[in-house]
Design an enzyme around this catalytic site. Sequence first.
Site, PDB file in Angstrom:
ATOM      1  CG  PHE A 129      39.325  43.338  43.132  1.00  0.00           C
ATOM      2  CD1 PHE A 129      38.475  43.570  44.488  1.00  0.00           C
ATOM      3  CD2 PHE A 129      39.340  42.162  42.654  1.00  0.00           C
ATOM      4  CE1 PHE A 129      37.518  42.532  44.717  1.00  0.00           C
ATOM      5  CE2 PHE A 129      38.390  41.236  42.871  1.00  0.00           C
ATOM      6  CZ  PHE A 129      37.586  41.403  43.869  1.00  0.00           C
ATOM      7  CB  CYS A 143      47.617  40.202  48.807  1.00  0.00           C
ATOM      8  SG  CYS A 143      46.257  41.005  49.307  1.00  0.00           S
ATOM      9  CG  ASP A 188      38.441  49.801  43.480  1.00  0.00           C
ATOM     10  OD1 ASP A 188      39.504  49.006  43.356  1.00  0.00           O
ATOM     11  OD2 ASP A 188      37.676  50.242  44.421  1.00  0.00           O
ATOM     12  NE  ARG A 230      51.667  48.450  39.388  1.00  0.00           N
ATOM     13  CZ  ARG A 230      51.454  48.411  40.897  1.00  0.00           C
ATOM     14  NH1 ARG A 230      50.677  48.103  41.502  1.00  0.00           N
ATOM     15  NH2 ARG A 230      52.820  49.047  41.549  1.00  0.00           N
ATOM     16  CG  ASP A 247      45.562  42.860  43.076  1.00  0.00           C
ATOM     17  OD1 ASP A 247      45.977  41.886  43.964  1.00  0.00           O
ATOM     18  OD2 ASP A 247      46.253  43.661  43.021  1.00  0.00           O
TER      19      ASP A 247
END
Length: 407
Positions: free
Chosen positions: A238, A350, A260, A222, A310
Amino acid sequence: MPALFLKPEREKSLLRRHPWVFSGAVERVSGDPRPGETVDVCNARGQWLARAAYSPVSQIRARVWTFDPDEAVDADFFRRRIHAALQRRAVLGFSPVPQTGERPAHVTTDAFRLVHAESDGLPGLVVDRYGDVLVLQSLTAGSDFWRETLADLLMEATGAVALYERSDADVRALEGLAPRVGILRGVWHSPRLSIYEHGLNVWVDVERGHKTGFYLDQRTNRKRVGEMAQGRDVLNCFCYTGGFTLHAAAGGANSVLSVDTSAEALALARENARQNALPSDRLDWLEADVFTALRKFRDQNRSWDLIILDPPKFAPTAAQAEKAARGYKDINRLAFKLLRPGGILVTFSCSGGIDAALFQKIVASAALDAGVDAQIVEHLSQAPDHPVALHFPEGAYLKGLVCIKCD
Ligand code: SAH
């Protein structure tokens, strides 16, 4: 002590200090251990290899606590492991700071991961610190077995005012464990905590937020995005509670559009922007599915200078890798199309089931399909309070690429 005997030739990974014993490697179990109870692990000839937590339901039948035959698994053992994890965080500059008064200038955050499971020698245990509150996730039968001891030790070692449990991750089902949430120790004032991170204040909802409330693993990324944002039009896909958005806006972005599906996350993101006095006329919020929104943007011929992807874990394990790969490729292909020449794509996975090499291949084929030439200019990973034990490569789950679209 109950014991678990391996089939012949199945001790290789343990000899390399990998902490997992898969069910297929187990010949027999003696002594009728309960879920989570400590067992000795021996090879087919009966030689001692390790002391581990037994998990009768899981494919990972045991997770190693110690490879030292002289080390007992008791409260003192956990005290030493927790202390060592805290010491390592302190070396990295992560230590608790006073919750009142001036923040010391060198302190970048008051929210960080204290215990990162296998990589800190404590399989199944995740502990995050948010100011003076701890949040614990117990993911395995072994960490559940020791929950009360761990709770006492964590309070003792940290001086926290409260410890909240968020053991509601889906992976618990693989261990035959039901979800558990609630206050474990101390006094709980409010589910909503204010933390700070690289100069910004962020609301974290510990009771209702994802994971333990916040994605601490993206902290350094970030900050990096904040450094790239000056004067740029940014699309943050996201966005959750606004992590990358806040840093991009504080870094001088010309505009940020954040997308989102969660109305709740977006509401908190807006509040986070307000509490940091970020310019609201430069921030737009969209409650939408990213897959659909990106297609709409393409049809509208919209474009950006900096796009962040992300997404949530599409592939928790290798079994879902193929379907997940299609998802990653789709959003990366669309993002490459929406980027202006010279624009930057910051893209993450991830998923434990997709390793760094595969992720890079997926992004490369996304660019190819988009008809775009691009370069990788940086590789990103999880923040240093989420370490990866060298003998546990599975610990390296967060992969990120910074790509520049060539003219
Ligand atoms: N970048 C964030 C964390 C992102 S977590 C940070 O730094 O804090 C992933 C987010 O994706 C969650 O907020 C979830 O609500 C959202 N999400 C999941 N599937 C989605 C979809 N199909 N479209 C849009 N958002 C989605």
